[in-house]
Design a protein around this motif. Structure first.
Motif, PDB file in Angstrom:
ATOM      1  N   HIS A 262       0.845  -1.205   0.000  1.00  0.00           N
ATOM      2  CA  HIS A 262       0.000   0.000   0.000  1.00  0.00           C
ATOM      3  C   HIS A 262       0.880   1.255   0.000  1.00  0.00           C
ATOM      4  O   HIS A 262       1.078   1.892   1.037  1.00  0.00           O
ATOM      5  CB  HIS A 262      -0.939   0.012   1.206  1.00  0.00           C
ATOM      6  CG  HIS A 262      -1.919  -1.110   1.234  1.00  0.00           C
ATOM      7  ND1 HIS A 262      -2.575  -1.562   0.113  1.00  0.00           N
ATOM      8  CD2 HIS A 262      -2.375  -1.877   2.257  1.00  0.00           C
ATOM      9  CE1 HIS A 262      -3.392  -2.557   0.442  1.00  0.00           C
ATOM     10  NE2 HIS A 262      -3.281  -2.769   1.742  1.00  0.00           N
ATOM     11  N   THR A 263       1.378   1.615  -1.186  1.00  0.00           N
ATOM     12  CA  THR A 263       2.315   2.734  -1.293  1.00  0.00           C
ATOM     13  C   THR A 263       1.725   4.031  -0.767  1.00  0.00           C
ATOM     14  O   THR A 263       2.381   4.760  -0.015  1.00  0.00           O
ATOM     15  CB  THR A 263       2.751   2.912  -2.758  1.00  0.00           C
ATOM     16  OG1 THR A 263       3.300   1.674  -3.211  1.00  0.00           O
ATOM     17  CG2 THR A 263       3.805   4.002  -2.891  1.00  0.00           C
ATOM     18  N   SER A 264       0.476   4.340  -1.144  1.00  0.00           N
ATOM     19  CA  SER A 264      -0.083   5.635  -0.736  1.00  0.00           C
ATOM     20  C   SER A 264      -0.252   5.729   0.772  1.00  0.00           C
ATOM     21  O   SER A 264      -0.061   6.795   1.357  1.00  0.00           O
ATOM     22  CB  SER A 264      -1.398   5.915  -1.470  1.00  0.00           C
ATOM     23  OG  SER A 264      -2.196   4.768  -1.482  1.00  0.00           O
TER      24      SER A 264
ATOM     25  N   THR B 183      12.918  -4.048   9.083  1.00  0.00           N
ATOM     26  CA  THR B 183      12.398  -2.699   8.859  1.00  0.00           C
ATOM     27  C   THR B 183      11.243  -2.799   7.856  1.00  0.00           C
ATOM     28  O   THR B 183      11.104  -3.822   7.165  1.00  0.00           O
ATOM     29  CB  THR B 183      13.483  -1.778   8.272  1.00  0.00           C
ATOM     30  OG1 THR B 183      13.841  -2.290   6.984  1.00  0.00           O
ATOM     31  CG2 THR B 183      14.710  -1.679   9.168  1.00  0.00           C
ATOM     32  N   PRO B 184      10.420  -1.742   7.746  1.00  0.00           N
ATOM     33  CA  PRO B 184       9.364  -1.763   6.733  1.00  0.00           C
ATOM     34  C   PRO B 184       9.905  -2.024   5.321  1.00  0.00           C
ATOM     35  O   PRO B 184       9.280  -2.740   4.538  1.00  0.00           O
ATOM     36  CB  PRO B 184       8.734  -0.371   6.846  1.00  0.00           C
ATOM     37  CG  PRO B 184       8.948   0.000   8.279  1.00  0.00           C
ATOM     38  CD  PRO B 184      10.307  -0.563   8.620  1.00  0.00           C
ATOM     39  N   ALA B 185      11.071  -1.463   4.994  1.00  0.00           N
ATOM     40  CA  ALA B 185      11.658  -1.681   3.669  1.00  0.00           C
ATOM     41  C   ALA B 185      11.966  -3.158   3.449  1.00  0.00           C
ATOM     42  O   ALA B 185      11.723  -3.707   2.367  1.00  0.00           O
ATOM     43  CB  ALA B 185      12.924  -0.838   3.507  1.00  0.00           C
ATOM     44  N   GLU B 186      12.476  -3.817   4.484  1.00  0.00           N
ATOM     45  CA  GLU B 186      12.792  -5.250   4.367  1.00  0.00           C
ATOM     46  C   GLU B 186      11.519  -6.085   4.212  1.00  0.00           C
ATOM     47  O   GLU B 186      11.491  -7.055   3.447  1.00  0.00           O
ATOM     48  CB  GLU B 186      13.602  -5.709   5.580  1.00  0.00           C
ATOM     49  CG  GLU B 186      15.004  -5.133   5.577  1.00  0.00           C
ATOM     50  CD  GLU B 186      15.758  -5.318   6.890  1.00  0.00           C
ATOM     51  OE1 GLU B 186      16.990  -5.376   6.829  1.00  0.00           O
ATOM     52  OE2 GLU B 186      15.128  -5.382   7.962  1.00  0.00           O
TER      53      GLU B 186
ATOM     54  N   LEU C 115       8.273   0.101  -3.585  1.00  0.00           N
ATOM     55  CA  LEU C 115       7.878   0.575  -2.260  1.00  0.00           C
ATOM     56  C   LEU C 115       9.056   0.454  -1.284  1.00  0.00           C
ATOM     57  O   LEU C 115       9.296   1.363  -0.488  1.00  0.00           O
ATOM     58  CB  LEU C 115       6.684  -0.231  -1.759  1.00  0.00           C
ATOM     59  CG  LEU C 115       6.135   0.116  -0.374  1.00  0.00           C
ATOM     60  CD1 LEU C 115       5.867   1.605  -0.226  1.00  0.00           C
ATOM     61  CD2 LEU C 115       4.885  -0.679  -0.089  1.00  0.00           C
ATOM     62  N   ALA C 116       9.810  -0.631  -1.399  1.00  0.00           N
ATOM     63  CA  ALA C 116      10.969  -0.814  -0.526  1.00  0.00           C
ATOM     64  C   ALA C 116      11.970   0.316  -0.692  1.00  0.00           C
ATOM     65  O   ALA C 116      12.513   0.829   0.289  1.00  0.00           O
ATOM     66  CB  ALA C 116      11.636  -2.165  -0.806  1.00  0.00           C
TER      67      ALA C 116
ATOM     68  N   ARG D 168      14.537   5.323   1.761  1.00  0.00           N
ATOM     69  CA  ARG D 168      15.072   6.690   1.640  1.00  0.00           C
ATOM     70  C   ARG D 168      15.053   7.357   3.007  1.00  0.00           C
ATOM     71  O   ARG D 168      14.078   7.202   3.745  1.00  0.00           O
ATOM     72  CB  ARG D 168      14.204   7.518   0.679  1.00  0.00           C
ATOM     73  CG  ARG D 168      14.499   7.231  -0.777  1.00  0.00           C
ATOM     74  CD  ARG D 168      14.218   8.453  -1.627  1.00  0.00           C
ATOM     75  NE  ARG D 168      12.792   8.802  -1.622  1.00  0.00           N
ATOM     76  CZ  ARG D 168      11.942   8.443  -2.582  1.00  0.00           C
ATOM     77  NH1 ARG D 168      12.345   7.728  -3.603  1.00  0.00           N
ATOM     78  NH2 ARG D 168      10.677   8.802  -2.507  1.00  0.00           N
ATOM     79  N   PRO D 169      16.099   8.118   3.313  1.00  0.00           N
ATOM     80  CA  PRO D 169      16.072   8.838   4.606  1.00  0.00           C
ATOM     81  C   PRO D 169      14.958   9.875   4.605  1.00  0.00           C
ATOM     82  O   PRO D 169      14.648  10.428   3.543  1.00  0.00           O
ATOM     83  CB  PRO D 169      17.450   9.487   4.690  1.00  0.00           C
ATOM     84  CG  PRO D 169      17.984   9.483   3.306  1.00  0.00           C
ATOM     85  CD  PRO D 169      17.308   8.369   2.562  1.00  0.00           C
TER      86      PRO D 169
END
Length: 101
Positions: free
Chosen positions: A56-58, A79-82, A92-93, A98-99
């Motif tokens: 869910h990118t948005s 992490t959420p990215a993982e 999305l990852a 990104r910081p």
């Protein structure tokens, strides 16, 4: 007490909206419920993890805009990215890794 029940209901609704990718509802709840950004569900997943796992990118963008911590880890130490990566959501990852601005 009654407050706890209210909070619990609000959290169930919150995670429901996040998991279902309901951006409008997520935004409403961000305004109306006091969320620290550190809430976790019964599986030990935070909102960003939930949204990331489902692509869910948005929703993720809104959570990041509201200062949810993209470096937070779940019970598995991810992490959420993982989480997004292991669910096959590469774009999305990269957004999640990104910081913050």
């Amino acid at each position: 007490g009654e407050d706890e029940c209210e909070d619990e209901r609000a959290l169930l609704e919150w995670f429901g909206a996040v998991k279902n990718g309901e951006v409008g509802r997520v935004l409403e709840l961000l305004k109306s419920v006091s969320l620290s950004g550190h809430e976790i569900d019964a599986q030990g997943q935070g909102a960003l993890h939930q949204a990331a796992a489902r692509g869910h990118t948005s929703v993720c963008v809104q959570l990041l805009n509201h200062s949810f911590d993209s470096s937070a880890t779940n019970r598995q130490g991810q992490t959420p990215a993982e989480v997004a990566t292991s669910a096959g959501h590469a774009t999305l990852a990269s957004l999640l890794s990104r910081p913050p601005p």
